[in-house]
Design a protein around this motif. Structure first.
Motif, PDB file in Angstrom:
ATOM      1  N   GLU A  17       0.840  -1.202   0.000  1.00 49.91           N
ATOM      2  CA  GLU A  17       0.000   0.000   0.000  1.00 49.91           C
ATOM      3  C   GLU A  17       0.872   1.248   0.000  1.00 49.91           C
ATOM      4  OE1 GLU A  17      -3.076  -0.245  -0.389  1.00 49.91           O
ATOM      5  OE2 GLU A  17      -3.708  -2.193   0.386  1.00 49.91           O
ATOM      6  N   PHE A  18       0.495   2.230  -0.838  1.00 51.57           N
ATOM      7  CA  PHE A  18       1.267   3.478  -0.929  1.00 51.57           C
ATOM      8  C   PHE A  18       0.401   4.665  -0.521  1.00 51.57           C
ATOM      9  CE2 PHE A  18       3.204   0.497  -3.873  1.00 51.57           C
ATOM     10  CZ  PHE A  18       4.554   0.657  -3.616  1.00 51.57           C
TER      11      PHE A  18
ATOM     12  N   ALA B 192       5.562   3.687   0.496  1.00 52.51           N
ATOM     13  CA  ALA B 192       4.920   2.475   1.024  1.00 52.51           C
ATOM     14  C   ALA B 192       4.668   2.654   2.519  1.00 52.51           C
ATOM     15  CB  ALA B 192       5.831   1.278   0.800  1.00 52.51           C
ATOM     16  N   TYR B 193       3.464   2.274   2.965  1.00 53.20           N
ATOM     17  CA  TYR B 193       3.178   2.384   4.402  1.00 53.20           C
ATOM     18  C   TYR B 193       2.659   1.080   4.999  1.00 53.20           C
ATOM     19  CZ  TYR B 193      -1.824   2.770   3.280  1.00 53.20           C
ATOM     20  OH  TYR B 193      -3.097   2.514   2.825  1.00 53.20           O
ATOM     21  N   GLY B 194       2.446   0.064   4.159  1.00 52.82           N
ATOM     22  CA  GLY B 194       1.956  -1.195   4.710  1.00 52.82           C
ATOM     23  C   GLY B 194       1.721  -2.230   3.631  1.00 52.82           C
ATOM     24  N   VAL B 195       1.252  -3.405   4.055  1.00 51.37           N
ATOM     25  CA  VAL B 195       0.972  -4.510   3.132  1.00 51.37           C
ATOM     26  C   VAL B 195      -0.380  -5.113   3.519  1.00 51.37           C
ATOM     27  CG1 VAL B 195       1.702  -6.794   2.345  1.00 51.37           C
ATOM     28  CG2 VAL B 195       3.421  -5.031   2.792  1.00 51.37           C
ATOM     29  N   THR B 196      -1.237  -5.313   2.505  1.00 53.06           N
ATOM     30  CA  THR B 196      -2.566  -5.884   2.751  1.00 53.06           C
ATOM     31  C   THR B 196      -2.624  -7.324   2.252  1.00 53.06           C
ATOM     32  OG1 THR B 196      -3.562  -3.710   2.502  1.00 53.06           O
ATOM     33  CG2 THR B 196      -5.049  -5.602   2.284  1.00 53.06           C
TER      34      THR B 196
ATOM     35  N   GLU C  31      -5.617 -10.619   2.635  1.00 53.03           N
ATOM     36  CA  GLU C  31      -6.891 -11.121   3.182  1.00 53.03           C
ATOM     37  C   GLU C  31      -7.639 -10.044   3.979  1.00 53.03           C
ATOM     38  OE1 GLU C  31      -6.281 -15.776   3.850  1.00 53.03           O
ATOM     39  OE2 GLU C  31      -4.909 -14.610   5.101  1.00 53.03           O
ATOM     40  N   GLY C  32      -7.635  -8.822   3.410  1.00 52.06           N
ATOM     41  CA  GLY C  32      -8.436  -7.756   4.014  1.00 52.06           C
ATOM     42  C   GLY C  32      -7.797  -7.070   5.209  1.00 52.06           C
ATOM     43  N   GLU C  33      -6.636  -7.545   5.651  1.00 50.18           N
ATOM     44  CA  GLU C  33      -5.975  -6.887   6.788  1.00 50.18           C
ATOM     45  C   GLU C  33      -4.724  -6.183   6.303  1.00 50.18           C
ATOM     46  OE1 GLU C  33      -6.101  -9.134  10.832  1.00 50.18           O
ATOM     47  OE2 GLU C  33      -5.769 -10.644   9.269  1.00 50.18           O
ATOM     48  N   THR C  34      -4.452  -5.002   6.884  1.00 50.52           N
ATOM     49  CA  THR C  34      -3.256  -4.260   6.500  1.00 50.52           C
ATOM     50  C   THR C  34      -2.293  -4.168   7.676  1.00 50.52           C
ATOM     51  OG1 THR C  34      -4.509  -2.971   4.907  1.00 50.52           O
ATOM     52  CG2 THR C  34      -2.376  -2.082   5.547  1.00 50.52           C
ATOM     53  N   ALA C  35      -1.072  -4.622   7.474  1.00 51.47           N
ATOM     54  CA  ALA C  35      -0.016  -4.441   8.477  1.00 51.47           C
ATOM     55  C   ALA C  35       0.777  -3.208   8.068  1.00 51.47           C
ATOM     56  CB  ALA C  35       0.887  -5.666   8.506  1.00 51.47           C
ATOM     57  N   LYS C  36       0.987  -2.308   8.999  1.00 52.62           N
ATOM     58  CA  LYS C  36       1.696  -1.051   8.665  1.00 52.62           C
ATOM     59  C   LYS C  36       3.198  -1.233   8.876  1.00 52.62           C
ATOM     60  CE  LYS C  36      -1.884   2.393   9.230  1.00 52.62           C
ATOM     61  NZ  LYS C  36      -3.040   1.503   9.276  1.00 52.62           N
ATOM     62  N   CYS C  37       3.978  -0.448   8.125  1.00 51.38           N
ATOM     63  CA  CYS C  37       5.432  -0.532   8.275  1.00 51.38           C
ATOM     64  C   CYS C  37       6.086   0.744   7.766  1.00 51.38           C
ATOM     65  CB  CYS C  37       5.971  -1.731   7.496  1.00 51.38           C
ATOM     66  SG  CYS C  37       5.707  -1.570   5.719  1.00 51.38           S
ATOM     67  N   LYS C  38       7.381   0.871   8.112  1.00 51.19           N
ATOM     68  CA  LYS C  38       8.148   2.030   7.619  1.00 51.19           C
ATOM     69  C   LYS C  38       8.823   1.703   6.280  1.00 51.19           C
ATOM     70  CE  LYS C  38       9.233   3.493  12.369  1.00 51.19           C
ATOM     71  NZ  LYS C  38       9.106   2.301  13.202  1.00 51.19           N
ATOM     72  N   LYS C  39       9.176   0.405   6.108  1.00 50.73           N
ATOM     73  CA  LYS C  39       9.911   0.019   4.891  1.00 50.73           C
ATOM     74  C   LYS C  39       9.434  -1.352   4.419  1.00 50.73           C
ATOM     75  CE  LYS C  39      13.954   2.669   6.184  1.00 50.73           C
ATOM     76  NZ  LYS C  39      15.182   2.725   6.953  1.00 50.73           N
ATOM     77  N   VAL C  40       9.462  -1.542   3.091  1.00 48.25           N
ATOM     78  CA  VAL C  40       9.115  -2.848   2.507  1.00 48.25           C
ATOM     79  C   VAL C  40      10.348  -3.402   1.802  1.00 48.25           C
ATOM     80  CG1 VAL C  40       7.756  -4.016   0.710  1.00 48.25           C
ATOM     81  CG2 VAL C  40       6.654  -2.329   2.200  1.00 48.25           C
ATOM     82  N   VAL C  41      10.670  -4.673   2.073  1.00 41.84           N
ATOM     83  CA  VAL C  41      11.770  -5.368   1.392  1.00 41.84           C
ATOM     84  C   VAL C  41      11.138  -6.533   0.635  1.00 41.84           C
ATOM     85  CG1 VAL C  41      13.828  -6.791   1.736  1.00 41.84           C
ATOM     86  CG2 VAL C  41      13.451  -4.781   3.176  1.00 41.84           C
TER      87      VAL C  41
ATOM     88  N   GLU D  64      12.368   7.613  -2.208  1.00 40.30           N
ATOM     89  CA  GLU D  64      11.034   8.175  -2.481  1.00 40.30           C
ATOM     90  C   GLU D  64       9.912   7.224  -2.063  1.00 40.30           C
ATOM     91  OE1 GLU D  64      11.019   9.120  -6.628  1.00 40.30           O
ATOM     92  OE2 GLU D  64      12.556  10.673  -6.392  1.00 40.30           O
ATOM     93  N   ASP D  65      10.098   5.908  -2.259  1.00 46.56           N
ATOM     94  CA  ASP D  65       8.949   5.004  -2.027  1.00 46.56           C
ATOM     95  C   ASP D  65       9.151   4.009  -0.872  1.00 46.56           C
ATOM     96  OD1 ASP D  65      10.698   3.142  -3.070  1.00 46.56           O
ATOM     97  OD2 ASP D  65       9.653   2.909  -4.983  1.00 46.56           O
ATOM     98  N   SER D  66      10.317   4.064  -0.197  1.00 43.33           N
ATOM     99  CA  SER D  66      10.607   3.169   0.941  1.00 43.33           C
ATOM    100  C   SER D  66      10.517   1.686   0.580  1.00 43.33           C
ATOM    101  CB  SER D  66       9.652   3.442   2.119  1.00 43.33           C
ATOM    102  OG  SER D  66       9.819   4.751   2.564  1.00 43.33           O
ATOM    103  N   CYS D  67      10.733   1.358  -0.696  1.00 46.92           N
ATOM    104  CA  CYS D  67      10.720  -0.048  -1.133  1.00 46.92           C
ATOM    105  C   CYS D  67      12.149  -0.481  -1.491  1.00 46.92           C
ATOM    106  CB  CYS D  67       9.829  -0.220  -2.366  1.00 46.92           C
ATOM    107  SG  CYS D  67       8.103   0.093  -2.010  1.00 46.92           S
ATOM    108  N   PHE D  68      12.550  -1.622  -0.991  1.00 44.21           N
ATOM    109  CA  PHE D  68      13.903  -2.123  -1.228  1.00 44.21           C
ATOM    110  C   PHE D  68      13.755  -3.482  -1.911  1.00 44.21           C
ATOM    111  CE2 PHE D  68      13.779   0.791   2.232  1.00 44.21           C
ATOM    112  CZ  PHE D  68      14.910   1.567   2.086  1.00 44.21           C
TER     113      PHE D  68
END
Length: 446
Positions: A259-260, A266-270, A272-282, A396-400
């Motif tokens: 999720e952006f 990026a601020y999280g990952v969804t 099955e309908g649930e979103t876990a929030k995070c600072k960075k996605v790898v 810019e997008d916090s994605c690694f």
């Protein structure tokens, strides 16, 4: 799943698992998810029935190949340099305690249609049949220079600043011929093409020293080690490590949609309908296809055999490098072989891989020089997969995003990518000053 994490890692491939381990040990809160119901992603390990399903579209392998469950066929097989980056990471994170290593028997290079043991020291240079008498003496002098070279001791530099002088200039000082340069650059320093010749020589000298030091470590026939039961053990070792440090692993999570926010961060990952929030996605390239580009293809053959590769002194595990120039190609070809002695196949069976950066769409033809070295083969599977690299700006997008696995049969390039990603994620260097003996006991026991 509604908690907030420092980092969410998507995919349980080797690179993602290593990063998740390093970040957990650093005290970050990590959630690790995979859309598959198995560990390993692209770098998973398959039994015989899974191999058949994947490449033959049925689940009935012939009985003469032995029990399916005794096969652990790594999809991205790579040996580890005994003193190399990956072993340092495994010791630093203590994942070594979940693995048993066994030394790899042989390291060979292809030259003018034949294979030769790779000479790595001045003593081996004199014994090697790869070179004529005078060339052996020249190579020996060069090896002694490399062995004695210490970056902090100007006396050992012989008047050359290796940060400025190119590999070509250093090698020409010793008058080595093209064949010798070929095996030094590709089979010892493990360069993938010849661009290293015009780069500063320090990198090549350090790579040669790493090879020689790794070779000396277990007094075996090669500088490489490999885990018993194959690389499939690695992701699971890192999953255990993550649990020790309070990290969370979740397999079989469909979708895993990043999720952006309105600024494209990026601020999280969804899932099955649930979103876990995070600072960075790898993640690996398959989770963010819009942020990667295709940069090449790897062609490979997976072969099951009932004998060791001929002319390798009956080695049960072996790497053979076929330098590009020997084949008139733009990239090297690699042969990897492992057997029942590493518990990756039933007794009497050997698994060989032949891989290269694809230059055509015909792996059967392209891989022929490597396959011809194997002798009779019980079964062969051909495969081509695309290689991707990230195109995004992580600031810019916090994605690694990791790069896809290349054709090499050793881990050095994989570890370079992991360490460079670690630097970007944390802004610091990983501390890899470790006691290398922590991994050697297991190698001796095996």
């Amino acid at each position: 799943m509604d908690e907030e994490y420092d980092v969410i890692v998507l995919g349980t491939g080797l690179k993602e698992c290593i990063l998740s381990g390093l970040l957990s040990v650093d005290g970050l809160k990590v959630l690790h998810m995979d859309r598959n119901d198995y560990y390993g992603g692209e770098s998973t390990s398959l039994n015989l029935i899974q191999l058949w399903k994947r490449f033959k579209a049925n689940d009935k392998p012939p009985e003469h190949l032995g029990p399916s469950k005794e096969y652990n066929v790594d999809m991205v097989p790579k040996f580890m340099m005994a003193n190399g980056g990956l072993v340092r990471v495994l010791i630093h994170t203590s994942v070594t305690k979940y693995l048993n290593f066994k030394a790899v028997d042989g390291s060979f290079v292809y030259n003018k249609g034949k294979i030769y043991k790779v000479p790595a020291t001045d003593v081996e240079a004199l014994k090697s049949t790869l070179m004529g008498l005078f060339e052996k003496r020249r190579a020996r002098k060069f090896f002694i220079y490399v062995q004695d070279y210490e970056e902090n001791d100007p006396k050992s530099h012989e008047g050359m600043d290796l940060h400025k002088v190119t590999s070509r200039e250093v090698i020409s000082k010793y008058g080595l011929d093209d064949n010798t340069i070929d095996f030094i650059g590709h089979a010892l320093a493990l360069h993938r093409d010849d661009s290293y010749l015009d780069a500063p020589a320090i990198d090549t000298v350090k790579r040669m020293k790493l090879y020689a030091e790794s070779l000396a470590r277990f007094q075996g026939g090669s500088p490489y080690i490999y885990p018993l039961y194959g690389l499939g053990e690695l992701p699971q070792g890192f999953a255990r490590l993550s649990a020790v440090y309070g990290g969370t692993y979740m397999l079989n999570k469909p979708e895993c949609k990043v999720e952006f926010d309105e600024n494209g961060k990026a601020y999280g990952v969804t899932s099955e309908g649930e979103t876990a929030k995070c600072k960075k996605v790898v993640c690996d390239p398959s989770y963010l296809p819009s942020k990667v580009k295709k940069v090449g293809k790897v062609a490979r053959a997976i072969c099951i055999m009932s004998h060791p590769i001929p002319n390798t002194n009956d080695s049960h595990s072996v790497q053979i490098i076929l330098p590009q120039k020997q084949l008139g190609r733009r990239s090297d070809m690699y042969v990897f072989c492992c057997s029942y002695t590493h518990n990756v196949a039933p007794k009497g069976k050997y698994i060989a891989f032949v891989s290269t950066e694809a230059e055509t769409d015909h792996p059967e033809t392209e891989l022929k020089p490597g396959i011809d070295l194997l002798g009779p083969v019980d079964e062969t599977f051909f495969d081509i997969y695309d290689r991707y690299e990230p195109t995004n700006n992580h600031e810019e997008d916090s994605c690694f995003i990791s790069t896809s696995y290349d054709a090499t049969t050793h881990f050095e390039t994989t570890v370079e990518d992991v360490i460079s990603m670690y630097r970007k994620i944390t802004g610091k260097e990983p501390d890899l000053t470790v006691d290398l003996n922590a991994a050697s006991a297991a190698a001796d026991d095996a």
